[in-house]
Motif scaffolding. Sequence first.
Motif, PDB file in Angstrom:
ATOM      1  N   UNK A 203       0.863  -1.168   0.000  1.00  0.00           N
ATOM      2  CA  UNK A 203       0.000   0.000   0.000  1.00  0.00           C
ATOM      3  C   UNK A 203       0.905   1.226   0.000  1.00  0.00           C
ATOM      4  N   UNK A 204       0.727   2.108  -0.971  1.00  0.00           N
ATOM      5  CA  UNK A 204       1.600   3.265  -1.071  1.00  0.00           C
ATOM      6  C   UNK A 204       0.838   4.558  -1.273  1.00  0.00           C
ATOM      7  N   UNK A 225       3.628   2.203 -15.236  1.00  0.00           N
ATOM      8  CA  UNK A 225       2.431   2.503 -14.441  1.00  0.00           C
ATOM      9  C   UNK A 225       1.402   1.381 -14.425  1.00  0.00           C
ATOM     10  N   UNK A 226       1.532   0.395 -15.332  1.00  0.00           N
ATOM     11  CA  UNK A 226       0.547  -0.690 -15.381  1.00  0.00           C
ATOM     12  C   UNK A 226       0.589  -1.571 -14.139  1.00  0.00           C
ATOM     13  N   UNK A 227       1.687  -1.505 -13.387  1.00  0.00           N
ATOM     14  CA  UNK A 227       1.798  -2.322 -12.186  1.00  0.00           C
ATOM     15  C   UNK A 227       1.034  -1.737 -11.008  1.00  0.00           C
ATOM     16  N   UNK A 228       0.558  -0.518 -11.139  1.00  0.00           N
ATOM     17  CA  UNK A 228      -0.185   0.134 -10.058  1.00  0.00           C
ATOM     18  C   UNK A 228      -1.650  -0.283 -10.122  1.00  0.00           C
ATOM     19  N   UNK A 229      -2.158  -0.801  -9.018  1.00  0.00           N
ATOM     20  CA  UNK A 229      -3.561  -1.201  -8.916  1.00  0.00           C
ATOM     21  C   UNK A 229      -4.291  -0.273  -7.950  1.00  0.00           C
ATOM     22  N   UNK A 230      -5.597  -0.264  -8.062  1.00  0.00           N
ATOM     23  CA  UNK A 230      -6.426   0.454  -7.081  1.00  0.00           C
ATOM     24  C   UNK A 230      -5.925   1.868  -6.834  1.00  0.00           C
ATOM     25  N   UNK A 259      -1.204  13.415  -3.068  1.00  0.00           N
ATOM     26  CA  UNK A 259      -1.464  13.397  -4.498  1.00  0.00           C
ATOM     27  C   UNK A 259      -2.202  12.148  -4.918  1.00  0.00           C
ATOM     28  N   UNK A 260      -1.770  10.985  -4.441  1.00  0.00           N
ATOM     29  CA  UNK A 260      -2.402   9.735  -4.867  1.00  0.00           C
ATOM     30  C   UNK A 260      -2.069   8.624  -3.877  1.00  0.00           C
ATOM     31  N   UNK A 261      -2.851   7.571  -3.936  1.00  0.00           N
ATOM     32  CA  UNK A 261      -2.566   6.335  -3.220  1.00  0.00           C
ATOM     33  C   UNK A 261      -2.714   5.182  -4.199  1.00  0.00           C
ATOM     34  N   UNK A 262      -2.030   4.095  -3.934  1.00  0.00           N
ATOM     35  CA  UNK A 262      -2.046   2.975  -4.876  1.00  0.00           C
ATOM     36  C   UNK A 262      -1.853   1.672  -4.129  1.00  0.00           C
ATOM     37  N   UNK A 263      -2.035   0.588  -4.857  1.00  0.00           N
ATOM     38  CA  UNK A 263      -1.950  -0.756  -4.290  1.00  0.00           C
ATOM     39  C   UNK A 263      -1.229  -1.656  -5.290  1.00  0.00           C
ATOM     40  N   UNK A 264      -0.284  -2.452  -4.804  1.00  0.00           N
ATOM     41  CA  UNK A 264       0.431  -3.431  -5.629  1.00  0.00           C
ATOM     42  C   UNK A 264       0.276  -4.787  -4.965  1.00  0.00           C
ATOM     43  N   UNK A 379      12.148   1.784   6.732  1.00  0.00           N
ATOM     44  CA  UNK A 379      13.383   1.967   5.978  1.00  0.00           C
ATOM     45  C   UNK A 379      13.283   3.287   5.226  1.00  0.00           C
ATOM     46  N   UNK A 380      14.149   4.222   5.561  1.00  0.00           N
ATOM     47  CA  UNK A 380      14.158   5.517   4.902  1.00  0.00           C
ATOM     48  C   UNK A 380      14.820   5.409   3.529  1.00  0.00           C
ATOM     49  N   UNK A 381      14.355   6.235   2.591  1.00  0.00           N
ATOM     50  CA  UNK A 381      14.961   6.365   1.265  1.00  0.00           C
ATOM     51  C   UNK A 381      14.937   5.061   0.476  1.00  0.00           C
ATOM     52  N   UNK A 382      13.880   4.250   0.630  1.00  0.00           N
ATOM     53  CA  UNK A 382      13.772   2.994  -0.118  1.00  0.00           C
ATOM     54  C   UNK A 382      12.319   2.713  -0.428  1.00  0.00           C
ATOM     55  N   UNK A 383      12.025   2.546  -1.731  1.00  0.00           N
ATOM     56  CA  UNK A 383      10.690   2.123  -2.172  1.00  0.00           C
ATOM     57  C   UNK A 383      10.763   0.639  -2.479  1.00  0.00           C
ATOM     58  N   UNK A 384      10.078  -0.175  -1.687  1.00  0.00           N
ATOM     59  CA  UNK A 384      10.183  -1.619  -1.819  1.00  0.00           C
ATOM     60  C   UNK A 384       9.707  -2.088  -3.186  1.00  0.00           C
ATOM     61  N   UNK A 385       8.659  -1.465  -3.702  1.00  0.00           N
ATOM     62  CA  UNK A 385       8.124  -1.896  -4.991  1.00  0.00           C
ATOM     63  C   UNK A 385       9.066  -1.564  -6.139  1.00  0.00           C
ATOM     64  N   UNK A 386       9.901  -0.536  -5.968  1.00  0.00           N
ATOM     65  CA  UNK A 386      10.789  -0.122  -7.048  1.00  0.00           C
ATOM     66  C   UNK A 386      10.102   0.669  -8.129  1.00  0.00           C
TER      67      UNK A 386
END
Length: 414
Positions: A203-204, A225-230, A259-264, A379-386
């Motif tokens: 959840x991001x 962007x196709x990997x972003x759901x919801x 700005x936005x929220x998303x789900x992977x 974890x600071x400065x890291x987006x797990x989804x990439x």
Amino acid sequence: MIHSLFLINNAGDLFLEKHWKSVISRSVCDYFFEAREKAVEPDNVPPVIRTPHHYLINIYREKIFFVSVIQTEVPPLFVIEFLHRVAETFQDYFGECSESTIKDNVVIVYELLEEMLDNGFPLATESNILKELIRPPTILRSMVNTITGSSNVGETLPTGQLSTIPWRRAGVKYTNNEAYFDVVEEIDAILDKSGTTVFAEIQGVIDACVKLSGMPDLTLSFMNPRLLDDVSFHPCVRYKRWESERVISFVPPDGNFQLMSYHISAQNLVAIPVYVKQNISFFETGSSGRLDITVGPKQTMGKTVEGLVVTVHMPKVVLSANLNATQGTYNYDPVTKILVWDIGKLNPQKLPNLKGSLSLQSGAPKPEENPSLNIDLKIQQLAISGRLGSFISVGCDSLPAGPCDKALLLLTLF
């Protein structure tokens, strides 16, 4: 739509109420109190509670229940979103949304609720508009109001209220134009004993702080962007362009906003940043057991793991725990049967370990299953989804020309 709003603390005390239509008795909250007693945790209270003559729709934020009373059938998510907006407005105005803060600023709270809802229907929920209608409290303003007898209510109608872009006020000017974007991702994952991922999702949200002059038009795009759901957007985003081009185009509000929220939900995209080796056993003879837990970094991309907390829900037969922690502190509650190990910052050179003995109830049968472990970390400065660490561009148009016509656009990850 919304007839009344009640604010209730964890102890069950109703410390604030607001009515927009007819006054509804506090006794309607008895149905909520019954549901609260049945729920083990405050987060487990049903969001919608049906009564003979009303619907109670509630959220739980900052140890406060926001309970709204509805007499006609309405979309529950609409009311829930409004209640979250109320809590976020209190946070924005007072710095925190707590019972003491609300009591200290009760006059401004009632003024905000009066402006946010008109005859039960949402009217002004944008922070920019509300701050022009009701000025945020400051020490100097409070002193002036006390001496002169004036109030925080604005004398003129907000300029943005009459435009096609109600979320942004007109005539914004800054010496330095800058915009910051914070990407915050939360992982919910279930791992088996061997460490294999059984279920995982992300959840991001993207939080923005925009301080740009004039009426800027921003464009933001992703690698994939196709990997972003919801996906859920702020009203400023042009949704048709997102549907056709998968590009976020918007005229931003002034200041802080989400700005936005998303789900992977794809499991193969979720890289679990830590591993856990655990051995919890209960002996056949005697009333004791052993516990041994070790936590280490796995895929952190060289970043530091902070705020690491391990929670173990022990069986009911466990009376006490005599443990030794090489790092952090632990606490076992014999009433709730919850063991909390607060590690803090993870040191990869010396892995934290918690081990020791468990005392069981005498004569009780051996627990059939080992307890599960819950792990919380940051974890600071890291987006797990990439996904959000790979922006193609953040473009900015329509800034006024002059010596300060360049915008500083920064992206930070959490």
